[in-house]
Design a protein around this motif. Sequence first.
Motif, PDB file in Angstrom:
ATOM      1  N   ARG A 128      23.998  23.483  47.887  1.00  0.00           N
ATOM      2  CA  ARG A 128      23.017  22.745  48.696  1.00  0.00           C
ATOM      3  C   ARG A 128      23.664  21.668  49.561  1.00  0.00           C
ATOM      4  N   GLU A 129      24.793  21.131  49.115  1.00  0.00           N
ATOM      5  CA  GLU A 129      25.413  20.011  49.820  1.00  0.00           C
ATOM      6  C   GLU A 129      26.441  20.439  50.869  1.00  0.00           C
ATOM      7  N   LEU A 130      26.714  21.725  50.964  1.00  0.00           N
ATOM      8  CA  LEU A 130      27.730  22.193  51.906  1.00  0.00           C
ATOM      9  C   LEU A 130      27.279  22.018  53.349  1.00  0.00           C
ATOM     10  N   LYS A 131      28.241  21.634  54.178  1.00  0.00           N
ATOM     11  CA  LYS A 131      28.004  21.494  55.619  1.00  0.00           C
ATOM     12  C   LYS A 131      29.059  22.294  56.376  1.00  0.00           C
ATOM     13  N   ASP A 132      28.871  22.387  57.668  1.00  0.00           N
ATOM     14  CA  ASP A 132      29.830  23.141  58.480  1.00  0.00           C
ATOM     15  C   ASP A 132      31.236  22.545  58.398  1.00  0.00           C
ATOM     16  N   ASN A 133      31.317  21.217  58.177  1.00  0.00           N
ATOM     17  CA  ASN A 133      32.627  20.559  58.144  1.00  0.00           C
ATOM     18  C   ASN A 133      33.104  20.244  56.729  1.00  0.00           C
ATOM     19  N   THR A 134      32.458  20.848  55.708  1.00  0.00           N
ATOM     20  CA  THR A 134      32.906  20.641  54.328  1.00  0.00           C
ATOM     21  C   THR A 134      34.255  21.313  54.121  1.00  0.00           C
ATOM     22  N   LYS A 135      35.223  20.545  53.650  1.00  0.00           N
ATOM     23  CA  LYS A 135      36.575  21.061  53.433  1.00  0.00           C
ATOM     24  C   LYS A 135      36.972  21.088  51.961  1.00  0.00           C
ATOM     25  N   LEU A 136      36.210  20.369  51.125  1.00  0.00           N
ATOM     26  CA  LEU A 136      36.638  20.226  49.730  1.00  0.00           C
ATOM     27  C   LEU A 136      35.439  20.042  48.807  1.00  0.00           C
ATOM     28  N   ILE A 137      35.499  20.676  47.645  1.00  0.00           N
ATOM     29  CA  ILE A 137      34.549  20.439  46.560  1.00  0.00           C
ATOM     30  C   ILE A 137      35.327  19.828  45.398  1.00  0.00           C
ATOM     31  N   TYR A 138      34.809  18.721  44.876  1.00  0.00           N
ATOM     32  CA  TYR A 138      35.500  17.993  43.805  1.00  0.00           C
ATOM     33  C   TYR A 138      34.619  18.003  42.556  1.00  0.00           C
ATOM     34  N   VAL A 139      35.180  18.485  41.448  1.00  0.00           N
ATOM     35  CA  VAL A 139      34.423  18.583  40.202  1.00  0.00           C
ATOM     36  C   VAL A 139      35.131  17.825  39.085  1.00  0.00           C
ATOM     37  N   GLU A 140      34.381  17.577  38.026  1.00  0.00           N
ATOM     38  CA  GLU A 140      34.917  16.925  36.835  1.00  0.00           C
ATOM     39  C   GLU A 140      34.203  17.535  35.638  1.00  0.00           C
ATOM     40  N   THR A 141      34.957  18.216  34.785  1.00  0.00           N
ATOM     41  CA  THR A 141      34.338  18.873  33.637  1.00  0.00           C
ATOM     42  C   THR A 141      35.327  18.994  32.493  1.00  0.00           C
ATOM     43  N   SER A 199      33.125  29.484  27.089  1.00  0.00           N
ATOM     44  CA  SER A 199      33.731  30.552  27.896  1.00  0.00           C
ATOM     45  C   SER A 199      34.921  30.077  28.716  1.00  0.00           C
ATOM     46  N   GLN A 200      35.025  28.771  28.990  1.00  0.00           N
ATOM     47  CA  GLN A 200      36.113  28.315  29.862  1.00  0.00           C
ATOM     48  C   GLN A 200      37.024  27.265  29.222  1.00  0.00           C
ATOM     49  N   MET A 201      36.732  26.902  27.980  1.00  0.00           N
ATOM     50  CA  MET A 201      37.562  25.925  27.287  1.00  0.00           C
ATOM     51  C   MET A 201      38.191  26.544  26.043  1.00  0.00           C
ATOM     52  N   PRO A 213      45.244  19.778  29.415  1.00  0.00           N
ATOM     53  CA  PRO A 213      45.667  21.172  29.594  1.00  0.00           C
ATOM     54  C   PRO A 213      45.608  21.984  28.300  1.00  0.00           C
ATOM     55  N   ILE A 214      45.478  21.290  27.172  1.00  0.00           N
ATOM     56  CA  ILE A 214      45.376  22.000  25.902  1.00  0.00           C
ATOM     57  C   ILE A 214      44.037  22.722  25.810  1.00  0.00           C
ATOM     58  N   ASN A 215      42.998  22.083  26.277  1.00  0.00           N
ATOM     59  CA  ASN A 215      41.644  22.627  26.135  1.00  0.00           C
ATOM     60  C   ASN A 215      41.141  23.389  27.351  1.00  0.00           C
ATOM     61  N   GLN A 216      41.772  23.213  28.509  1.00  0.00           N
ATOM     62  CA  GLN A 216      41.234  23.842  29.725  1.00  0.00           C
ATOM     63  C   GLN A 216      42.304  23.945  30.798  1.00  0.00           C
ATOM     64  N   ASN A 217      42.371  25.105  31.435  1.00  0.00           N
ATOM     65  CA  ASN A 217      43.314  25.340  32.532  1.00  0.00           C
ATOM     66  C   ASN A 217      42.544  25.831  33.752  1.00  0.00           C
TER      67      ASN A 217
END
Length: 389
Positions: free
Chosen positions: A133-146, A291-293, A180-184
Amino acid sequence: MNPEKKGINTICTHEGGVEDVLFKGATSPIYTSTSYAFEDVDVKRYPRYFNTPNQEALGKKLAALEHAEQAMIFGSGMAAISTALLTFLQAGDHVVFQQTLYGGTYNLAVTQLERFGISYSFTTGWQVMDFERELKDNTKLIYVETPSNPLLTITDLAGVSKLAKSKGIMTMIDNTFASPINQNPIDFGIDVVCHSATKYMGGHSDICAGVVASSKENMERVYQTAICFGGSLSDYTVWLLERSLKTMGLRVKEQNANAAQMAAYLMENPDILNVHYPGLESHPDHLLAKSQMNGFGGMLSFELSDEVDVSQFFKQLKLIKPSMSLAGLESTVSAPVTTSHALMSPEDRQKQGIRDSLVRFSLGIENIEDLTGDIEQAIKEVKSMQVHA
């Protein structure tokens, strides 16, 4: 032996050391020089160029741990994050940040990015559709924290990566809480991985450092930015970090186990309203985390009931330390509203679900019975004080 097939503790112990060719010592020697020869050498070395012997060697260990081609060590987690962001963003670009975000990163976004002509948006949630929903024509990066700090929300790494790649957008993650032990994340298609190495990598509450890991091509770009900003780390601290990383797998395994047992205990405590831990089956993203950790981590958070004042609770703890940071051998607690997320406005904290009663809990390696006993006696003491007030 195929390096890709080595076990995690073998990588922690043996990858990326400096060989002691003179005395054949078991540990890496420290090269503390800030001045190296420049004639008749293959590499012109200088600490700010991130290429001293200890810096280079540790970068190899970190890259191996994160399944990356290259990695660099910085003076702090925020030095790593800010350098990485300003490597891949420029004036006119737009970046999408996850709503549930570490307060320091949030503060960087809202106080600094516009100065560089970079616009940004925060998602209203942490599902893939929230990012889209937040993407724009000039979006270059998505930053996540999980998992996120401090509510331990879980973001679908493969889903976000697929979305970004379909739009030609880069992805970046703060992987500190997982380690890095729990998630890559690179295994799920994330482009750039950042860490506060102060936390699980250092692990002893005596090191401040940061990490960026990615492909060789991306890291060459990070390097060009990094040498301008000067966020390098002293070689003595680099050496200490290498020492600490050797036991990271063992430490994190014990912290994972303690966090799982503590979460189960807190769930049964009538003075605890909510427990946030992805290892709990009741956590809304438990299956995604599974599934990812590789492990659910040593961090959790919980909310105290109205009958237990947070500040008084901290004062009554005898073993667990109220402390600003996290991920050390010792268990610590903090109030995000006055520490990690103090720079956020009350309104923005409320949007994230960070309440005044929230306690962030970093599990150490102590015996779990001692930790649960400390929680129990502290709550009992606070309630007793209120009865007699």
